[in-house]
Design a protein around this motif. Structure first.
Motif, short mmCIF file in Angstrom:
data_model
loop_
_atom_site.label_atom_id
_atom_site.label_comp_id
_atom_site.label_asym_id
_atom_site.label_seq_id
_atom_site.Cartn_x
_atom_site.Cartn_y
_atom_site.Cartn_z
N GLY A 133 -21.16 15.71 35.35
CA GLY A 133 -20.09 14.74 35.10
C GLY A 133 -19.16 15.14 33.96
N TYR A 134 -19.74 15.79 32.91
CA TYR A 134 -18.90 16.20 31.79
C TYR A 134 -17.83 17.19 32.26
CZ TYR A 134 -22.58 14.27 28.76
OH TYR A 134 -23.48 13.45 28.13
N GLU A 135 -18.25 18.20 33.02
CA GLU A 135 -17.31 19.22 33.49
C GLU A 135 -16.31 18.63 34.48
OE1 GLU A 135 -15.32 22.65 33.51
OE2 GLU A 135 -17.01 22.19 32.19
N THR A 136 -16.78 17.72 35.31
CA THR A 136 -15.88 17.06 36.26
C THR A 136 -14.79 16.30 35.50
OG1 THR A 136 -17.68 16.80 37.86
CG2 THR A 136 -15.75 15.41 38.17
N LEU A 137 -15.18 15.58 34.45
CA LEU A 137 -14.21 14.84 33.65
C LEU A 137 -13.21 15.79 32.98
CD1 LEU A 137 -13.13 12.26 32.37
CD2 LEU A 137 -14.85 12.49 30.57
N GLY A 183 -4.19 10.55 33.98
CA GLY A 183 -3.97 9.15 33.63
C GLY A 183 -4.93 8.18 34.27
N ILE A 184 -5.79 8.67 35.18
CA ILE A 184 -6.76 7.78 35.84
C ILE A 184 -7.90 7.47 34.87
CG2 ILE A 184 -8.36 7.52 37.77
CD1 ILE A 184 -6.72 9.65 39.28
N PRO A 185 -8.19 6.19 34.59
CA PRO A 185 -9.33 5.89 33.72
C PRO A 185 -10.65 6.28 34.38
CG PRO A 185 -8.35 3.87 34.60
CD PRO A 185 -7.46 4.99 35.01
N VAL A 186 -11.51 6.94 33.62
CA VAL A 186 -12.82 7.39 34.13
C VAL A 186 -13.91 6.73 33.29
CG1 VAL A 186 -14.33 9.36 34.55
CG2 VAL A 186 -11.85 9.60 34.87
N MET A 187 -14.83 6.07 33.96
CA MET A 187 -15.98 5.45 33.29
C MET A 187 -17.25 6.16 33.71
SD MET A 187 -14.96 1.43 33.92
CE MET A 187 -16.56 0.86 33.38
N PHE A 188 -18.07 6.55 32.73
CA PHE A 188 -19.37 7.12 33.08
C PHE A 188 -20.32 5.98 33.47
CE2 PHE A 188 -18.22 11.02 30.62
CZ PHE A 188 -18.42 11.91 31.66
N LEU A 189 -21.03 6.18 34.58
CA LEU A 189 -22.07 5.25 35.05
C LEU A 189 -23.31 6.11 35.27
CD1 LEU A 189 -22.66 2.33 35.89
CD2 LEU A 189 -21.94 2.93 38.21
N THR A 190 -24.22 6.10 34.30
CA THR A 190 -25.27 7.10 34.27
C THR A 190 -26.58 6.56 33.72
OG1 THR A 190 -25.84 9.24 33.26
CG2 THR A 190 -24.42 7.80 31.98
N LEU A 213 -14.83 13.32 25.42
CA LEU A 213 -14.11 14.06 26.47
C LEU A 213 -12.99 13.23 27.11
CD1 LEU A 213 -17.13 15.80 28.25
CD2 LEU A 213 -15.36 16.90 26.85
N GLY A 214 -12.90 11.97 26.72
CA GLY A 214 -11.81 11.16 27.23
C GLY A 214 -12.21 10.06 28.19
N ALA A 215 -13.52 9.79 28.32
CA ALA A 215 -13.95 8.70 29.20
C ALA A 215 -13.47 7.37 28.62
CB ALA A 215 -15.47 8.69 29.33
N ALA A 216 -13.11 6.45 29.52
CA ALA A 216 -12.65 5.13 29.08
C ALA A 216 -13.81 4.25 28.65
CB ALA A 216 -11.86 4.46 30.20
N ASP A 217 -15.00 4.51 29.22
CA ASP A 217 -16.16 3.67 28.92
C ASP A 217 -17.43 4.41 29.33
OD1 ASP A 217 -17.64 1.46 28.11
OD2 ASP A 217 -16.39 0.03 29.20
#
Length: 365
Positions: free
Chosen positions: A69-73, A84-91, A105-109
Motif C-alpha cells: 500500500g505504501y508504494e501504491t500510494l 488530488g484523490i484522497p487516499v485513506m489507509f484501511l489496514t 506519504l500523503g494519506a488523508a487518514d
C-alpha cells in the motif's frame, strides 16, 4: 432528480476484506473493488487515458503482495492526474510507526481493522466534503485568475490604443507588429534559432509585451509626434526619447506589482527595438548580440510595418520593396539570422498586413 453517488475504490488482496468493506458502504456510495495495487494503478491509468470518471476517494490496504500500500500510494501521489484523490489507509497494521509512515506519504487518514462501520462512513464523508471544498476553491481561484488576466489584457490594450490614437500616423501598427512578432518567435523556435533564450519565454507574455513597445510615445509632444513631414534633428532627438520614457514608465509599474515577467519583457522591447546590429542605433548604441533578442525581433517587425504604411510625408512601400530594404539591412541594421528567417517567411508577413489593415490617416492624410 437522482443525485449521483460518489465513487470509492477499495483496494485489498483479501476477498473477505473487499466484501466486508463493500457491504459497509454500498448503500451510500458506488464501490469498485480491486484485489491488488498493480491492478488498481492500471485501472486508474486507463481511466485517465480514456477520460473516464476517477474515484472520489480510495481505501487502500497496506499488506499486499507484489506492490504494498505504501508504494501504491507513492505512485498515486506522483501521478499528476491522480494526486488530488484522497487516499485513506484501511489496514490491520495498528502500530504507530505504520500510521506515521502512511500519513507522511500523503494519506488523508488511517483506519485500522476491524473497523467500526459508522466511524468509517463518517470519516469518508468528512474527507469527501473536504475534497469537494478544495475543488470548489481551486475552481474559484482559477476563475478569479482568469478574470484578473482578462482585466490585465484589457488595460494593456487600452494603453496601447491610447498611444496609437495620439499618433495619427500609426493606425493598426500595434496589432500588426504583435502578430509579426508571434510569427517570428514561432518560426525561430521551429528552426532552433536562439533556442536557449526562446525556451525561457511564455509566448503569450511576449505578445502582451509587444503591445507596449511604443508606450513611451505618450510623452512625446503632439507637434513632434504628429508633424506632417520629416523631423529635423532637434525633433528627431525628442522622438528618440520615447524608448527611454517607455522603459521608465514600465519600470515604475514593475516596482508596484508582484507578477511582472511580461512587464520585464515589455521594458526590454520598448528600450531596445531601435538598436541596430552594427551599433548605430539608439538609445545605447548596442551592437550585435549585446542587443536583447526582444529588441532584435521587434526591430524587424517594427521596420517592416513602418515601410509598408503610409505616412504624411511618404506613400507606403509595396511588400516586395519592404522585403528588399530589410534584406539589405542584414548585418547592419538587423540580426543576420533573423533577417534570413524573415526573407524565408516574408509572404506570411504580407498576409498579416492584409488581414490587419491600417485605419485611415485622419489628421494629415
Amino acid at each position: 432528480m437522482r443525485t449521483m453517488k460518489k465513487l470509492i475504490m477499495l483496494i485489498d488482496d483479501d476477498p473477505t476484506n473487499l466484501l466486508t468493506g463493500k457491504n459497509a458502504l454500498k448503500d451510500l456510495y458506488d464501490i469498485m473493488t480491486v484485489d491488488s495495487g498493480i491492478r488498481a494503478l492500471t485501472l486508474l491509468e486507463a481511466f485517465v487515458k480514456n477520460a473516464k470518471k476517477l474515484p472520489d476517494l480510495i481505501l487502500l490496504d497496506i499488506e499486499m503482495p507484489e506492490l504494498d500500500g505504501y508504494e501504491t500510494l507513492k505512485r498515486i501521489k506522483f501521478h499528476h492526474a491522480l494526486q488530488g484523490i484522497p487516499v485513506m489507509f484501511l489496514t490491520a497494521l495498528s502500530a504507530a510507526d505504520n500510521e506515521f509512515e502512511g500519513l507522511s506519504l500523503g494519506a488523508a487518514d488511517y483506519i485500522t481493522k476491524p473497523f467500526n462501520e459508522g466511524i468509517l462512513q463518517k470519516r469518508i464523508e468528512t474527507h469527501l466534503s473536504l475534497s469537494e471544498h478544495t475543488h470548489n476553491l481551486e475552481a474559484l481561484v482559477e476563475n478569479k485568475t482568469a478574470k484578473v488576466l482578462q482585466l490585465q489584457d484589457a488595460i494593456l490594450s487600452t494603453v496601447a490604443e491610447m498611444v496609437e490614437f495620439r499618433d495619427d500616423n500609426t493606425g493598426g501598427h500595434i496589432d500588426r507588429t504583435k502578430f509579426y512578432l508571434r510569427l517570428l518567435v514561432e518560426k525561430s523556435a521551429e528552426r532552433g534559432l536562439y533556442k536557449d533564450a526562446l525556451k525561457l519565454w511564455d509566448v503569450k507574455s511576449l505578445i502582451q509585451a509587444a503591445e507596449l513597445h511604443d508606450v513611451g510615445k505618450i510623452s512625446i509632444p503632439d507637434n513632434v509626434l504628429n508633424k506632417p513631414g520629416r523631423l529635423d534633428d532637434g525633433e528627431f532627438a525628442i522622438m528618440k526619447t520615447h524608448t527611454e520614457m517607455g522603459k521608465k514608465a514600465i519600470m515604475q509599474i514593475i516596482a508596484k506589482v508582484d507578477e511582472s515577467e511580461f512587464l520585464h519583457q515589455a521594458a526590454l522591447m520598448a528600450y531596445t527595438h531601435h538598436e541596430k546590429w552594427d551599433g548605430t542605433g539608439y538609445p545605447q548604441g548596442l551592437k550585435g548580440e549585446e542587443i536583447p533578442i526582444h529588441g532584435r525581433l521587434m526591430a524587424i517587425a517594427d521596420v517592416y510595418d513602418a515601410l509598408i504604411s503610409e505616412r504624411p510625408y511618404k506613400k507606403g512601400f509595396p511588400h516586395e520593396k519592404a522585403v528588399e530594404i530589410i534584406v539589405e539591412g542584414r548585418g547592419t541594421q538587423f540580426d543576420p539570422l533573423l533577417t534570413d528567417l524573415f526573407e524565408e517567411i516574408h509572404e506570411e508577413f504580407n498576409e498579416i498586413a492584409k488581414n490587419y489593415k491600417s485605419r485611415a490617416v485622419t489628421a494629415h492624410g
